[in-house]
Scaffold this motif. Structure first.
Motif: not given
Ligand code: F6R
Length: 244
Positions: A229-236
């Motif tokens: 699993v790859t999670v791409i998540v932003d700062e917010a």
């Protein structure tokens, strides 16, 4: 889970597009699982751009969508079939007979669920499943309490999901109350999963995902038991998880 932190929605979308284009190039006859909603819109826009710049072709790609509202025809602007066609399919060279979005107006919905499973199996399984996450932790339309062992099924939507999705409809009364959704086991059977998470509205869900236990009360938590699993998540979306 391999967590990739990015600045914002645009960076998440670009990284996700590079990820998907890479898989299309490296997997023979790739099978993609696709999601709708606000989160992957930027990903689809960037994929279209890459297609227009001859960086990728969908000729050999097969796709399965996660879900569809019960009761909406393909040509209904709020149906997920319509969304996918508008946001991606009609802009690229995909063969439409290699595209499957569950049919939310099938006469026999139980049979439609079995057909979705059968078609995925026949295609050799999903190579890469793209996911968004609901504020309540749903993946697909698998609401809290859905058994981890679920296959494609008809679901009753949570009131919170109906409210969250009302923004696309004229009034909340028009939001369908049911959907056909791939099950959690269906999602977990994908060889690889790409989860996209952006914005403050997802910060609570992201904190539960990273710090909470694996429980059917929080469907996305099962992803921690998948080995790719790859999670791409932003700062917010990381504000609560990182205590900011
Ligand atoms: C969409 C889907 C849903 C969404 C989730 C987040 O096909 O299955 O699980 O990914 O509701 O929606 P957005 O991206 O609109 O916040």
């Amino acid at each position: 889970m391999n967590v990739i932190k990015v600045k914002n929605y645009d960076e998440m979308s670009e990284k996700a597009a590079e990820f998907i284009v890479d898989r299309i190039h490296t997997i023979e006859n790739p099978v993609l699982g696709l999601a709708t909603g606000s989160t992957p819109e930027g990903l689809y826009q960037r994929i279209i751009k890459k297609y227009e710049q001859n960086e990728v072709s969908f000729k050999d790609v097969t796709t399965f969508n996660l879900d569809e509202y019960v009761g909406l025809e393909k040509n209904d602007p709020n149906s997920y079939y319509y969304f996918m066609n508008e946001k991606l399919f009609r802009h690229v060279d995909i063969e439409m007979d290699r595209v499957r979005v569950p049919n939310g107006v099938a006469e026999d919905l139980e049979n439609e669920c079995r057909e979705h499973e059968r078609a995925i199996e026949q295609a050799g399984g999903v190579d890469v499943q793209v996911l968004g996450i609901g504020g309540n932790g749903h993946i697909g339309f698998n609401e809290p309490g859905t058994p981890f062992s679920s296959k494609t099924h008809v679901v009753d939507l949570d009131q919170s999901t109906i409210q969250a999705n009302a923004r696309f409809f004229k009034s909340i009364d028009e939001v369908p109350t049911q959907a056909v959704s791939m099950g959690i086991e269906t999602i977990m059977n994908s060889k690889e999963i790409l989860l996209l998470v952006s914005g403050e509205a997802k910060a609570d869900a992201m904190a539960k995902l990273l710090n909470g236990e694996v429980s059917e009360d929080f469907p996305a938590s099962i992803l921690k038991q998948h080995d790719n699993v790859t999670v791409i998540v932003d700062e917010a979306a990381l504000t609560i998880a990182e205590g900011k």
